[in-house]
Design a protein around this motif. Structure first.
Motif, PDB file in Angstrom:
ATOM      1  N   ALA A  10       0.832  -1.207   0.000  1.00 16.02           N
ATOM      2  CA  ALA A  10       0.000   0.000   0.000  1.00 16.02           C
ATOM      3  C   ALA A  10       0.867   1.258   0.000  1.00 16.02           C
ATOM      4  CB  ALA A  10      -0.928  -0.008   1.221  1.00 16.02           C
ATOM      5  N   ILE A  11       1.942   1.242   0.776  1.00 16.51           N
ATOM      6  CA  ILE A  11       2.852   2.391   0.785  1.00 16.51           C
ATOM      7  C   ILE A  11       3.485   2.573  -0.589  1.00 16.51           C
ATOM      8  CG2 ILE A  11       5.053   3.247   1.701  1.00 16.51           C
ATOM      9  CD1 ILE A  11       4.312   2.211   4.397  1.00 16.51           C
ATOM     10  N   THR A  12       3.823   1.465  -1.238  1.00 13.50           N
ATOM     11  CA  THR A  12       4.421   1.547  -2.575  1.00 13.50           C
ATOM     12  C   THR A  12       3.455   2.173  -3.566  1.00 13.50           C
ATOM     13  OG1 THR A  12       5.707  -0.448  -2.083  1.00 13.50           O
ATOM     14  CG2 THR A  12       5.583   0.211  -4.386  1.00 13.50           C
ATOM     15  N   LEU A  13       2.186   1.861  -3.435  1.00 15.06           N
ATOM     16  CA  LEU A  13       1.175   2.476  -4.314  1.00 15.06           C
ATOM     17  C   LEU A  13       1.193   3.995  -4.198  1.00 15.06           C
ATOM     18  CD1 LEU A  13      -2.120   0.351  -4.055  1.00 15.06           C
ATOM     19  CD2 LEU A  13      -0.688   0.702  -6.059  1.00 15.06           C
ATOM     20  N   VAL A  14       1.075   4.506  -2.982  1.00  8.94           N
ATOM     21  CA  VAL A  14       0.979   5.957  -2.822  1.00  8.94           C
ATOM     22  C   VAL A  14       2.312   6.628  -3.147  1.00  8.94           C
ATOM     23  CG1 VAL A  14      -0.904   5.812  -1.152  1.00  8.94           C
ATOM     24  CG2 VAL A  14       1.437   5.807  -0.322  1.00  8.94           C
ATOM     25  N   TYR A  15       3.408   5.943  -2.844  1.00  6.32           N
ATOM     26  CA  TYR A  15       4.732   6.513  -3.130  1.00  6.32           C
ATOM     27  C   TYR A  15       4.974   6.610  -4.630  1.00  6.32           C
ATOM     28  CZ  TYR A  15       9.788   6.597  -3.824  1.00  6.32           C
ATOM     29  OH  TYR A  15      11.048   6.904  -4.267  1.00  6.32           O
ATOM     30  N   THR A  16       4.682   5.520  -5.367  1.00  2.98           N
ATOM     31  CA  THR A  16       4.937   5.532  -6.813  1.00  2.98           C
ATOM     32  C   THR A  16       3.958   6.448  -7.543  1.00  2.98           C
ATOM     33  OG1 THR A  16       3.601   3.508  -7.072  1.00  2.98           O
ATOM     34  CG2 THR A  16       5.995   3.240  -6.871  1.00  2.98           C
ATOM     35  N   TRP A  17       2.723   6.588  -7.017  1.00  2.00           N
ATOM     36  CA  TRP A  17       1.780   7.535  -7.632  1.00  2.00           C
ATOM     37  C   TRP A  17       2.301   8.960  -7.457  1.00  2.00           C
ATOM     38  CZ3 TRP A  17      -1.208  11.686  -6.021  1.00  2.00           C
ATOM     39  CH2 TRP A  17      -2.155  12.141  -6.952  1.00  2.00           C
ATOM     40  N   GLN A  18       2.767   9.294  -6.273  1.00  2.00           N
ATOM     41  CA  GLN A  18       3.317  10.627  -6.023  1.00  2.00           C
ATOM     42  C   GLN A  18       4.552  10.860  -6.902  1.00  2.00           C
ATOM     43  OE1 GLN A  18       5.393  11.483  -2.241  1.00  2.00           O
ATOM     44  NE2 GLN A  18       3.850  13.085  -1.912  1.00  2.00           N
ATOM     45  N   ARG A  19       5.372   9.836  -7.037  1.00  2.00           N
ATOM     46  CA  ARG A  19       6.567   9.944  -7.884  1.00  2.00           C
ATOM     47  C   ARG A  19       6.186  10.202  -9.339  1.00  2.00           C
ATOM     48  NH1 ARG A  19       9.919   4.544  -8.328  1.00  2.00           N
ATOM     49  NH2 ARG A  19       8.113   4.076  -9.646  1.00  2.00           N
ATOM     50  N   LYS A  20       5.125   9.530  -9.799  1.00  2.00           N
ATOM     51  CA  LYS A  20       4.679   9.740 -11.178  1.00  2.00           C
ATOM     52  C   LYS A  20       4.198  11.173 -11.387  1.00  2.00           C
ATOM     53  CE  LYS A  20       1.516   7.996 -14.719  1.00  2.00           C
ATOM     54  NZ  LYS A  20       0.524   6.957 -15.093  1.00  2.00           N
ATOM     55  N   GLN A  21       3.470  11.706 -10.405  1.00  2.00           N
ATOM     56  CA  GLN A  21       3.002  13.095 -10.540  1.00  2.00           C
ATOM     57  C   GLN A  21       4.188  14.051 -10.623  1.00  2.00           C
ATOM     58  OE1 GLN A  21      -0.292  13.001 -11.111  1.00  2.00           O
ATOM     59  NE2 GLN A  21       0.088  10.852 -10.583  1.00  2.00           N
ATOM     60  N   THR A  22       5.221  13.766  -9.848  1.00  3.00           N
ATOM     61  CA  THR A  22       6.423  14.600  -9.891  1.00  3.00           C
ATOM     62  C   THR A  22       7.089  14.515 -11.256  1.00  3.00           C
ATOM     63  OG1 THR A  22       6.776  14.252  -7.525  1.00  3.00           O
ATOM     64  CG2 THR A  22       8.662  15.009  -8.800  1.00  3.00           C
ATOM     65  N   ASP A  23       7.144  13.315 -11.826  1.00  4.22           N
ATOM     66  CA  ASP A  23       7.730  13.142 -13.162  1.00  4.22           C
ATOM     67  C   ASP A  23       6.963  13.948 -14.202  1.00  4.22           C
ATOM     68  OD1 ASP A  23       9.636  11.469 -12.151  1.00  4.22           O
ATOM     69  OD2 ASP A  23       8.726   9.606 -12.877  1.00  4.22           O
ATOM     70  N   ILE A  24       5.631  13.875 -14.112  1.00 10.81           N
ATOM     71  CA  ILE A  24       4.798  14.586 -15.084  1.00 10.81           C
ATOM     72  C   ILE A  24       4.973  16.096 -14.930  1.00 10.81           C
ATOM     73  CG2 ILE A  24       2.416  15.080 -15.765  1.00 10.81           C
ATOM     74  CD1 ILE A  24       1.748  12.172 -14.965  1.00 10.81           C
ATOM     75  N   GLU A  25       4.966  16.569 -13.693  1.00 12.74           N
ATOM     76  CA  GLU A  25       5.113  18.006 -13.438  1.00 12.74           C
ATOM     77  C   GLU A  25       6.468  18.555 -13.875  1.00 12.74           C
ATOM     78  OE1 GLU A  25       4.326  18.416  -9.303  1.00 12.74           O
ATOM     79  OE2 GLU A  25       2.204  17.848  -9.490  1.00 12.74           O
ATOM     80  N   SER A  26       7.483  17.670 -13.869  1.00 11.09           N
ATOM     81  CA  SER A  26       8.819  18.111 -14.269  1.00 11.09           C
ATOM     82  C   SER A  26       9.011  18.077 -15.779  1.00 11.09           C
ATOM     83  CB  SER A  26       9.875  17.242 -13.596  1.00 11.09           C
ATOM     84  OG  SER A  26       9.776  15.902 -14.033  1.00 11.09           O
TER      85      SER A  26
END
Length: 609
Positions: free
Chosen positions: A295-311
């Motif tokens: 579950a932690i991996t889900l929220v962590y990787t989703w947040q990481r993806k948003q950061t990738d998109i924003e960058s």
């Protein structure tokens, strides 16, 4: 590029590297467990130059940083302060045994075949070894920590408490097998007459140990965590499965964080148990640490993806949302520290959601795997999960997963897709999650639902109960009785005995269409009688005394037609109940579940009904 090398290394070199700390254990390895019989067998095998299997080592210094420890028996030695060069992935039991018996001066702390703890020194009976080189098992002798052997009556039958006594009686200590200079010097001094016999022994047994080489597979230091985990599971000869939690625990420990204490708690270090706090809710008693990490991996990787998109990244540069094992194993310690407390609350919110959907006990849950994305999405939503529109979507997704039977087996991809797509669906009504789109339930599925352990069976049972199903004998709802821990039975509505007398096939009368939960007392009152017999009997019970209308209302609370039941019309009853249960399923899934034939006609038992 190869990820490993294979070679042969002498036993002597391996033991030296173990004693100096160059070779150690990753912290996830279990303790040494071999008993006296296993030790004797191993010593005899090496003495006869038999193969004892390959050893697998992992180079240190790569990206996989693990907490390490020396082998048993070296905990207080200088080895514990040395940074290891290699870690044992396979061969722990064999190497620990050989190190304790050959290289350490202390007694071997082992156990009998019955599990009793004992401390032993191992010897070769030189005379027996020379006389019977093909029966070395009999030549291996173990004495207690005082180097004595006792008879069944407590009498000392062998005393090897001094070097002189060893030499005079020709018992050779295994600790001298790799270097016997000291023992030979003593033999020259106190028992020179035995020298010729000893030299025959030396050419056979000690030489075998000194020339012995083990095949070694060495994984390169660039080996990934996932590969380490998989390799360990494949090669571990004890059948021990290495969990993701154990490997990450060893990884985090290398950074000074005790994940095991965080999850299980520690009275010694005054650390509360996260597992215990979560398990305070009966719906969450079975949550595994690997599920929590997922579950932690889900929220962590989703947040990481948003950061990738924003960058400004796109295409392959955007890292995906994931719950796969490889990504769980790469979860940094910072992610645990950032999200563990929030996810703990997310799991507690998941229990609240499940309770609102009429689940109260862990055993009722169709899928434990579905709790992972549920807890993760509730962590994302916070208090918004109770907003009617959002709650409705969440409930529809949940029931589509249950009744569509989509969360069995390997579901890492579905978990990740659902988490991401649910977030999108909350923002856009047209972006339905794949689970809602994929879910399908055909009315003939009722005919094959016979096991109360199946997800759809559990789900349908809860759908019936939450409609207010009442017990047929006690004035209480079935759910109320369940919460009061009154024994409940899943009973045939048309009893098995009656069905068999009518020639109705087992696959028909054993389906969920002919079953419903009742108190054990009501179940016993029904017996094997026809409904037309047992219903009036239930009504007339001394402490029940219901009118026909009142009884019909109670019967009807189980999603069935009481008139068809009273008429003993099995076929019409089954078709009618199929339609009633279909409506409950369709309502929960928020979509049609299949075409119900006009008039509700179905083929049962091979005949038109």
């Amino acid at each position: 590029m190869s990820t490993f090398d294979s070679t042969k290394i002498s036993l002597d070199t391996l033991l030296q590297d173990i004693c100096t700390g160059k070779i150690q254990l990753p912290d996830f390895q279990r303790g040494w467990v071999w008993d006296d019989d296993h030790i004797r067998d191993l010593l005899a095998s090496v003495a006869r130059s038999f193969p004892i299997g390959a050893v697998m080592l992992l180079e240190t210094g790569g990206d996989v940083k693990l907490q390490t420890r020396p082998l048993e028996g070296l905990e207080t030695a200088a080895a514990k302060d040395v940074a290891p060069e290699k870690l044992i992935l396979d061969g722990q039991q064999r190497l620990t045994t050989l190190n304790q018996t050959l290289a350490l001066p202390t007694p071997v702390q082992t156990r009998t075949s019955k599990g009793k703890k004992i401390r032993l020194y191992y010897y070769f009976d030189i005379n027996l070894a020379v006389e019977s080189p093909y029966d070395l098992d009999s030549a291996i002798i173990a004495v207690d920590e005082n180097r004595q052997l006792y008879s069944n009556f407590g009498r000392v039958v062998l005393d090897l408490s001094t070097r002189e006594q060893e030499c005079k009686q020709l018992y050779f200590p295994c600790t001298q097998l790799m270097n016997s200079d000291e023992w030979e010097k003593c033999l020259h001094s106190v028992a020179p007459k035995h020298w010729d016999t000893y030299m025959k022994f030396r050419s056979q047994i000690p030489e075998s140990f000194r020339k012995y080489h083990l095949p070694v597979i060495q994984l390169h230091k660039n080996t990934s965590k996932e590969a380490v985990c998989l390799v360990f599971e494949k090669v571990n000869t004890g059948g021990v499965q290495l969990t993701v939690f154990e490997l990450i625990t060893a990884s985090y420990a290398a950074e000074g964080f005790n994940l095991r204490d965080d999850w299980f708690g520690s009275e010694l270090r005054k650390v509360d148990s996260r597992k215990k706090r979560i398990a305070e809710n009966p719906l969450l008693t079975g949550v595994e640490p690997t599920e929590f990490l997922q579950a932690i991996t889900l929220v962590y990787t989703w947040q990481r993806k948003q950061t990738d998109i924003e960058s400004g990244k796109n295409g392959n540069a955007v890292r995906p949302v994931s719950a796969k094992r490889a990504d769980v194993l790469e979860l940094p310690l910072s992610a645990w520290k950032d999200w563990a407390d929030k996810l703990e609350q997310g799991f507690k919110l998941a229990a609240k959601f499940l309770k609102k959907e009429s689940f109260y006990n862990r055993k009722e849950l169709p899928y434990s795997t579905q709790i992972v994305p549920l807890a993760a999405i509730l962590t994302y939503l916070g208090e918004k999960w109770l907003e009617p529109k959002i709650y409705g979507k969440l409930a529809q997704w949940f029931w589509c997963g249950v009744l569509g039977e989509l969360y069995g087996g390997a579901v890492e991809t579905r978990i990740a897709n659902d988490y991401e797509e649910l977030i999108q669906w909350f923002e856009n009504d047209k972006s339905l999650p794949r689970t809602v789109l994929d879910a399908n339930f055909q009315p003939d599925r009722f005919d094959t639902l016979r096991s109360r352990l199946s997800a759809a069976y559990k789900g349908i049972n809860v759908l019936v109960l939450r409609e207010g199903a009442q017990d047929w004998l006690w004035k209480a709802g079935i759910k109320e009785l369940d919460l009061d821990e009154v024994a409940l039975d899943i009973h045939h509505i048309f009893p098995r005995t009656w069905c068999e007398e009518q020639g109705i096939k087992k696959e028909s009368y054993d389906s969920i269409l002919n079953k419903t939960p009742l108190s054990y007392k009501a179940n016993r009152k029904i017996g094997g009688n026809a409904p037309s017999v047992y219903i009036p009997r239930l009504q007339a019970e001394k402490n029940v005394q219901l009118t026909a209308e009142e009884m019909s209302e109670i019967l009807g609370s189980h999603a069935l037609d009481p008139n068809l039941l009273r008429a003993d019309d099995y076929s019409a009853f089954i078709n009618d109940r199929r339609k009633r249960l279909s409506k409950l399923v369709s309502s929960a899934m928020g979509k049609p579940i299949g075409t119900i034939p006009e008039g509700g006609e179905y083929i049962l038992n091979g005949e038109e009904t």
